[in-house]
Design an enzyme around this catalytic site. Structure first.
Site, PDB file in Angstrom:
ATOM      1  N   LYS A 249       0.860  -1.192   0.000  1.00 35.10           N
ATOM      2  CA  LYS A 249       0.000   0.000   0.000  1.00 35.10           C
ATOM      3  C   LYS A 249       0.889   1.232   0.000  1.00 35.10           C
ATOM      4  CE  LYS A 249      -3.134   2.705   3.009  1.00 35.10           C
ATOM      5  NZ  LYS A 249      -3.957   2.728   4.249  1.00 35.10           N
ATOM      6  N   ASP A 254      -2.888  10.261   3.151  1.00 37.35           N
ATOM      7  CA  ASP A 254      -4.260   9.827   3.464  1.00 37.35           C
ATOM      8  C   ASP A 254      -4.933  10.878   4.331  1.00 37.35           C
ATOM      9  OD1 ASP A 254      -6.595   8.531   4.038  1.00 37.35           O
ATOM     10  OD2 ASP A 254      -5.681   6.991   5.325  1.00 37.35           O
ATOM     11  N   LYS A 261     -10.143  12.834   8.212  1.00 35.59           N
ATOM     12  CA  LYS A 261      -9.489  12.556   9.480  1.00 35.59           C
ATOM     13  C   LYS A 261      -9.442  13.809  10.346  1.00 35.59           C
ATOM     14  CE  LYS A 261      -6.351   8.861   8.001  1.00 35.59           C
ATOM     15  NZ  LYS A 261      -6.945   7.826   8.852  1.00 35.59           N
ATOM     16  N   ASP A 272       1.653   6.897   4.954  1.00 41.41           N
ATOM     17  CA  ASP A 272       0.704   5.846   4.578  1.00 41.41           C
ATOM     18  C   ASP A 272       1.158   5.082   3.323  1.00 41.41           C
ATOM     19  OD1 ASP A 272      -1.547   4.524   5.478  1.00 41.41           O
ATOM     20  OD2 ASP A 272      -2.957   5.747   4.335  1.00 41.41           O
ATOM     21  N   ASP A 331     -12.271   6.743   4.287  1.00 41.07           N
ATOM     22  CA  ASP A 331     -11.001   6.601   4.998  1.00 41.07           C
ATOM     23  C   ASP A 331     -10.547   5.143   5.068  1.00 41.07           C
ATOM     24  OD1 ASP A 331      -8.755   7.474   6.315  1.00 41.07           O
ATOM     25  OD2 ASP A 331      -9.755   7.763   8.248  1.00 41.07           O
ATOM     26  N   GLU A 333      -9.533   3.408   2.747  1.00 38.72           N
ATOM     27  CA  GLU A 333      -9.121   3.434   1.345  1.00 38.72           C
ATOM     28  C   GLU A 333      -8.049   2.399   1.019  1.00 38.72           C
ATOM     29  OE1 GLU A 333      -7.691   5.186   3.560  1.00 38.72           O
ATOM     30  OE2 GLU A 333      -5.582   4.925   3.048  1.00 38.72           O
ATOM     31  N   ARG A 335      -7.733  -0.744   1.688  1.00 40.65           N
ATOM     32  CA  ARG A 335      -8.270  -2.019   1.180  1.00 40.65           C
ATOM     33  C   ARG A 335      -8.786  -1.878  -0.240  1.00 40.65           C
ATOM     34  NH1 ARG A 335     -12.096  -2.206   6.333  1.00 40.65           N
ATOM     35  NH2 ARG A 335     -10.126  -1.368   7.103  1.00 40.65           N
TER      36      ARG A 335
HETATM   37  N1  BES Z   1      -3.986   4.807   6.938  1.00 36.91           N
HETATM   38  C1  BES Z   1      -5.036   4.551   7.842  1.00 36.91           C
HETATM   39  C2  BES Z   1      -4.633   3.660   9.008  1.00 36.91           C
HETATM   40  C3  BES Z   1      -3.645   4.212   9.986  1.00 36.91           C
HETATM   41  C4  BES Z   1      -4.080   4.886  11.103  1.00 36.91           C
HETATM   42  C5  BES Z   1      -2.303   3.982   9.812  1.00 36.91           C
HETATM   43  C6  BES Z   1      -3.168   5.342  12.030  1.00 36.91           C
HETATM   44  C7  BES Z   1      -1.395   4.447  10.743  1.00 36.91           C
HETATM   45  C8  BES Z   1      -1.813   5.111  11.852  1.00 36.91           C
HETATM   46  C9  BES Z   1      -6.191   3.857   7.135  1.00 36.91           C
HETATM   47  O1  BES Z   1      -6.378   4.209   5.810  1.00 36.91           O
HETATM   48  C10 BES Z   1      -7.438   4.194   7.873  1.00 36.91           C
HETATM   49  O2  BES Z   1      -7.797   5.331   7.876  1.00 36.91           O
HETATM   50  N2  BES Z   1      -8.061   3.205   8.460  1.00 36.91           N
HETATM   51  C11 BES Z   1      -9.268   3.375   9.183  1.00 36.91           C
HETATM   52  C12 BES Z   1     -10.168   2.214   8.838  1.00 36.91           C
HETATM   53  C13 BES Z   1     -11.578   2.372   9.322  1.00 36.91           C
HETATM   54  C14 BES Z   1     -12.246   3.542   8.622  1.00 36.91           C
HETATM   55  C15 BES Z   1     -12.322   1.091   9.048  1.00 36.91           C
HETATM   56  C16 BES Z   1      -8.944   3.417  10.661  1.00 36.91           C
HETATM   57  O3  BES Z   1      -7.974   2.794  11.081  1.00 36.91           O
HETATM   58  O4  BES Z   1      -9.633   4.105  11.391  1.00 36.91           O
HETATM   59 ZN    ZN Z   2      -4.704   4.883   4.820  1.00 32.08          ZN
HETATM   60 MN    MN Z   3      -7.564   5.959   5.608  1.00 31.77          MN
END
Ligand code: BES
Ligand code: ZN
Ligand code: MN
Length: 479
Positions: A249, A254, A261, A272, A331, A333, A335
């Site tokens: 990825k 992001d 966010k 990211d 968010d 994204e 996956r």
């Molecule tokens: N890039 C983030 C995950 C992340 C969060 C990486 C903190 C490193 C530190 C990912 O794209 C994301 O936003 N994931 C969400 C998923 C949720 C919406 C199901 C998350 O972790 O809240």
């Molecule tokens: Zn992300």
């Molecule tokens: Mn995200």
């Protein structure tokens, strides 16, 4: 930083600084007993306490004595931590050439670990500093060469250590570079510079032709051209052999998209792309070491930002496999990017797939920076990855997969949803991805907690390059 191995004694090298490890209940190593280092031990200045440092000058050389603790606890990871402590002091003292005397009767892997950690500790990211400050950290200079002196030949091990350390530093540099400069196109250009690797890059139109509607939904809100970076390495000659796919990825930033966010911490989302950086770093090292394996790297690079064309919560998109996905959280994204990359790897004939991604905040809560999350459909692959983690010090903890999590990802208006709330969301993310690997043995590494600011002394703040040593070790063990 260069690295060399020698069977000469440390005093016979041209090192300005010699490092001697002190192990509990063991004296000064016999080949240095001529040098009056014993007095330092007697005075209590040099100690065996782990990472304790003492410095002295003998016969025109600087000696650093470092505590290595108990012999039975001295493994590669402890060696890395000790090497980082030594590096810090040696650099402060103006060392240019550092010679580590490899402790006696240890595994050769420790020589690689000492070199790796010295190379990693020597990493600096100062491209954006204008200089002119009197801050110690802003001063140029550093260690040019690390030598490992051992009774037997450790040249191959030392070479592996320096190649691995440099590749990990490459990943760290990509991570640390801000998203305004490390765009998806810039990342593609960096991939093209890797030696010994064939690189093919697909942009928006080519991805649309392949039907990558999930990936492109993430890219829709960005002015930057997304890039599907495909890199191939074949070290088997005509022998063929199984194809290992490494999928990364690389969301270069992001913001969360319309499911935006919070402002606090959003700057960290330049990291990211850490999974993609790890894949490129590992591939670089695999090629440099000419490992006899076949690797397909698929790195999905895009921003997750917003404009009038950006994907909206509730939009339904079609992935390359034909599966429809309701994007109920923009968010989630990663996956969406990865599902098309995994499907692409399957189509290219991958025999095994390992994806690596900063996928979820939930894995940070669960495992912190100590372990990355491992999810796998194949026990043998999971075992190999876990073993590679132990060897490389990049630890993995296996998490469950269960049909219930897959059921939770079923959609109301489409085949799947990309998010089903916060309950077990790291596992739900994995359950979502699993479907796209089909019958191909697959593993998913969630590195959201281990990718940066891990607190490991040899990587410090910023990008940690997590996954480079791990994936390199997977390929190495697998030849
Ligand atoms: N890039 C983030 C995950 C992340 C969060 C990486 C903190 C490193 C530190 C990912 O794209 C994301 O936003 N994931 C969400 C998923 C949720 C919406 C199901 C998350 O972790 O809240
Ligand atoms: Zn992300
Ligand atoms: Mn995200």
């Amino acid at each position: 930083m260069r690295a060399t191995a020698t069977t000469d004694a440390p005093l016979a090298t041209d090192a300005d600084t010699i490092v001697v490890g002190l192990i509990e209940d063991e004296g000064i190593p016999h080949d240095l007993q001529g040098a009056p280092l014993g007095a330092l031990v007697q005075a209590g200045e040099a100690r065996t306490a782990f990472r304790h440092l003492a410095v002295t000058h003998v016969q025109g050389r600087r000696f650093v004595l470092v505590g290595l603790g108990r012999r039975e606890e001295l493994d590669a990871e402890r060696a890395r931590r000790a090497a980082a402590a030594v590096h810090g002091r040696a650099k402060e003292l103006g060392t240019r050439v550092l010679c580590w005397e490899l402790p006696h009767k240890v595994d050769d892997a420790l020589a690689a670990a000492l070199v790796e950690a010295t190379v990693l500790a020597g990493y600096r990211f100062d491209r954006y500093r204008s200089g002119g400050s009197d801050d110690e950290d802003d001063q140029p200079g550093g260690i040019d060469e690390v030598i490992v002196s051992a009774h037997h030949d450790v040249a191959e091990t030392v070479h592996r250590g320096v190649v691995g350390g440099r590749a990990q530093n490459l990943a760290r540099e990509l991570q640390d570079t801000p998203a305004n400069d490390l765009t998806p196109v810039a990342l593609g250009e960096r991939a093209r510079e890797l030696a010994g690797i064939d690189v093919e890059i697909l942009g928006r139109d080519a991805m649309a032709e392949l039907g990558m509607g999930a990936f492109l939904a993430v890219a829709a809100g960005s002015e930057e051209e997304p890039q599907l970076i495909i890199a191939r390495y074949d070290g088997t000659g005509d022998a063929g052999g199984p194809l290992l796919a490494l999928v990364g990825k690389a969301v270069t930033h992001d913001t969360g998209g319309y499911s935006i966010k919070p402002a606090a911490g959003m700057q960290e989302m330049k990291f990211d792309m850490s999974g993609g950086a790890a894949v490129l770093g590992a591939l670089q090292a695999i090629a440099a070491l000419q490992l006899p394996v076949r690797v397909l790297a698929v790195v999905g690079a895009t921003e997750n930002t917003i404009n009038g064309r950006a994907v909206k919560p509730g939009d339904i998109v079609r992935a390359m496999t034909g599966t429809t996905i309701e994007v109920n959280n923009t968010d989630a994204e990663g996956r969406l990017v990865l599902c098309d990359c995994i499907a692409y790897a399957v189509e290219q004939g991958a025999d095994r797939i390992v994806d690596i991604a900063t996928l979820t905040g939930g894995i940070v809560t669960a495992l912190g920076s100590t372990y990355a999350g491992l999810f796998a459909t194949d026990d043998a692959l999971a075992a190999e990855l876990t073993a590679a983690g132990e060897t490389s010090g990049e630890l993995l903890w296996r998490m469950p997969l269960h049909r219930e999590y897959e059921d939770q990802m079923k959609g109301t208006y489409a085949d799947l949803v990309n998010s089903a709330g916060r309950k077990a969301h790291p596992i739900q993310g994995a359950a979502f991805l699993k479907r796209f690997a089909g019958d191909v043995p697959w593993a998913h590494l969630d590195i959201a907690g281990t990718a940066w600011d891990t607190g490991r002394p040899y990587v410090g703040k910023g990008g940690a390059g997590f996954g480079v040593r791990l994936l390199l070790e997977l390929a190495r063990a697998n030849r």
